[in-house]
Design an enzyme around this catalytic site. Structure first.
Site, PDB file in Angstrom:
ATOM      1  N   HIS A  83       1.281  -1.157   0.151  1.00 38.80           N
ATOM      2  CA  HIS A  83      -0.003  -0.381  -0.031  1.00 38.80           C
ATOM      3  C   HIS A  83       0.892   1.186   0.474  1.00 38.80           C
ATOM      4  CE1 HIS A  83      -4.450   1.974   1.128  1.00 38.80           C
ATOM      5  NE2 HIS A  83      -3.392   2.614   1.041  1.00 38.80           N
ATOM      6  N   HIS A  85       1.668   5.765  -2.005  1.00 37.59           N
ATOM      7  CA  HIS A  85       1.313   5.655  -2.666  1.00 37.59           C
ATOM      8  C   HIS A  85       2.915   6.451  -3.386  1.00 37.59           C
ATOM      9  CE1 HIS A  85      -3.112   5.751  -1.960  1.00 37.59           C
ATOM     10  NE2 HIS A  85      -2.724   5.190  -0.586  1.00 37.59           N
ATOM     11  N   LYS A 204      -8.130  -0.461  -7.654  1.00 39.44           N
ATOM     12  CA  LYS A 204      -8.223   0.065  -5.917  1.00 39.44           C
ATOM     13  C   LYS A 204     -10.032   0.884  -6.071  1.00 39.44           C
ATOM     14  CE  LYS A 204      -7.606   2.064  -1.233  1.00 39.44           C
ATOM     15  NZ  LYS A 204      -6.668   3.496  -1.808  1.00 39.44           N
ATOM     16  N   HIS A 245      -9.703   0.341   0.370  1.00 38.86           N
ATOM     17  CA  HIS A 245     -10.051   1.579   1.174  1.00 38.86           C
ATOM     18  C   HIS A 245     -10.841   1.184   2.285  1.00 38.86           C
ATOM     19  CE1 HIS A 245      -9.813   5.243   2.980  1.00 38.86           C
ATOM     20  NE2 HIS A 245     -10.610   4.886   2.979  1.00 38.86           N
ATOM     21  N   HIS A 265      -6.259  -0.602   5.731  1.00 45.02           N
ATOM     22  CA  HIS A 265      -6.343   0.269   6.739  1.00 45.02           C
ATOM     23  C   HIS A 265      -7.049  -0.885   7.643  1.00 45.02           C
ATOM     24  CE1 HIS A 265      -5.183   3.496   4.619  1.00 45.02           C
ATOM     25  NE2 HIS A 265      -6.586   3.043   4.014  1.00 45.02           N
ATOM     26  N   ASP A 337       0.929   2.844   3.529  1.00 42.52           N
ATOM     27  CA  ASP A 337      -0.147   4.186   3.074  1.00 42.52           C
ATOM     28  C   ASP A 337       1.154   4.914   2.858  1.00 42.52           C
ATOM     29  OD1 ASP A 337      -2.094   5.466   1.967  1.00 42.52           O
ATOM     30  OD2 ASP A 337      -2.574   5.757   3.701  1.00 42.52           O
TER      31      ASP A 337
HETATM   32 ZN   LIG Z   1      -3.745   4.737   0.944  1.00 44.20          ZN
END
Ligand SMILES: [Zn+2]
Length: 425
Positions: A83, A85, A204, A245, A265, A337
């Protein structure tokens, strides 16, 4: 000119495949991540395509191969973060992010790809980027233009109008809408087809509200179970897995029942959600490091005050539920994340996972064999075995005794090519 440019790129790809050189790495210790055991004096041999051909003690070296000496270090497989970005930085989450253009975002991606590889993460699953900047970064890495990890990318995340994956920072008169917005089962199916068309390896979807978005709540559902089912069905038909998510209790269960492959999460998962995840074989991805960063640095990074308030309510519950889910035997993969906190700090999550109930080997397995299984690459990454890519990380010390040693790798190799080498000789 255009044609020549394209041919040039093709030639480069072909050339790197033809002219790679076979090699070897000598490891003082090597972590067998499946068995959870340290092996002594191991040699890893790889061929000119960067694929491991043999691992063992006292292996005969092919003629002309001078091994890389890591005899004072401990080798383990290149790490995997499911995960990330890569195309965004912590300062992009609030209003400052509105000033970042699509090409600028891609350049941030190139910068962060190098940082991530340098930190020992040789594979990432990038779940959510503006437009298709992650596709550009992946393709640049694969063409040899820029250094970076192996990437599976999603392109823009699917979300409902005004939800966590739409952008609600601007008033109505700007008519702004994120590229992944799709409402209703058929529009969502069309959006899956569209992101696949433009290069997505994985889908996603934002099932529930989130922390770093304006005007929504992490605990409340956004997509309906019917929409999530349509997305999972369409993605699977096209050979793609789906990452959802989901902070909220209801959305976690809806996503699992819809057949989604991983819950990102997982913050407010309850006992029924954990049981459902086990029953369906769904991976849970708990990003339990970044809470510390958001609370300490979020305001300075321009995160919205409401986001920091949401994080205060969610962080500890997420960590408690991580421990509960682990103790119950749910499948878990390592995802952080990255982008919410600075890239390259991915390994800081290992000690949090140990603090909240895992043994070091459990946390390492989450970032190797389990992550490889989730992303569908278990034959190629996540273990140092013949047939896998020569993706190798080395650290000083024993990661089974102190998982924090993973925060400072001294050697990183991806596909037989050295990305970093500061090992003691
Ligand atoms: Zn994320």
């Amino acid at each position: 000119m255009r044609m020549l440019g394209r041919l040039g790129v093709l030639w480069l790809v072909a050339a790197s495949a033809v002219f790679g050189v076979p090699g070897a790495v000598r490891c003082g210790k090597l972590l067998d991540v499946r068995a959870g055991k340290l092996l002594e004096n191991q040699t890893i041999l790889f061929d000119d395509s960067g694929t491991i051909t043999a691992v063992g003690a006292n292996l005969a070296l092919p003629a002309g191969v001078a091994p890389i000496d890591l005899s004072h270090s401990t080798c383990l497989p290149g790490l995997i973060d499911v995960h990330t970005h890569l195309t965004s930085d912590p300062s992009d989450t609030g209003y400052e992010g509105l000033g970042v253009s699509v090409p600028r975002e891609a350049i941030k991606g190139a910068k962060n790809a190098a940082k991530t590889l340098h930190a020992g993460f040789t594979t990432v699953r990038n779940v959510g980027a503006g437009n298709f900047t992650d596709v550009a970064v992946r393709d640049g890495i694969n063409a040899g233009d820029i250094p970076g990890p192996r990437m599976l990318v999603s392109g823009p995340p699917l979300g409902i109008t005004g939800g966590h994956c739409d952008n609600n920072l601007l008033p109505y008169e700007f008519h702004y809408r994120e590229a992944g917005v799709a409402d209703g089962p058929w529009a969502a199916r069309t959006k899956v087809r569209e992101v696949v068309k433009y290069g997505a390896d994985v889908i996603k979807v934002c099932a529930s509200g989130g922390v770093l978005s304006k005007g929504d709540q992490p605990g409340t559902p956004q997509y309906t179970e019917e929409e999530l089912k349509a997305i999972a069905d369409e993605a699977h038909k096209l050979g793609r897995k789906v990452a959802a998510h989901a902070h909220g209790t209801q959305s976690i269960k809806d996503a699992i029942r819809a057949g989604i492959d991983s819950i990102e999460h997982s913050s407010l998962i309850d006992d029924e959600g954990i049981a459902l995840a086990k029953e369906h074989g769904t991976y849970l991805v708990f990003d339990i490091y970044n809470d510390d960063y958001i609370l300490a640095e979020g305001a300075k990074e321009g995160m919205l005050a409401e986001s920091i308030e949401k994080e205060k309510k969610l962080g500890r519950l997420q960590r408690e539920n991580f421990r509960k889910a682990f103790q119950a035997g749910a499948k878990m993969a390592f995802g952080t994340d990255a982008g919410v906190y600075p890239h390259g700090d991915n390994a800081k999550q290992f000690s949090k996972m140990v603090e909240w109930g895992m043994r070091p080997i459990d946390a390492i397995q989450a970032a190797t064999i389990n992550a490889a299984d989730l992303i569908g690459w278990k034959e190629k990454v996540g273990a140092l075995e013949a047939g896998h890519y020569a993706d190798i990380v080395a650290v000083n010390g024993d990661p089974l005794a102190d998982v924090k040693v993973l925060e400072a790798p001294v050697f990183v190799m991806k596909g037989g090519v050295v990305a970093r080498n500061e090992a003691a000789r």
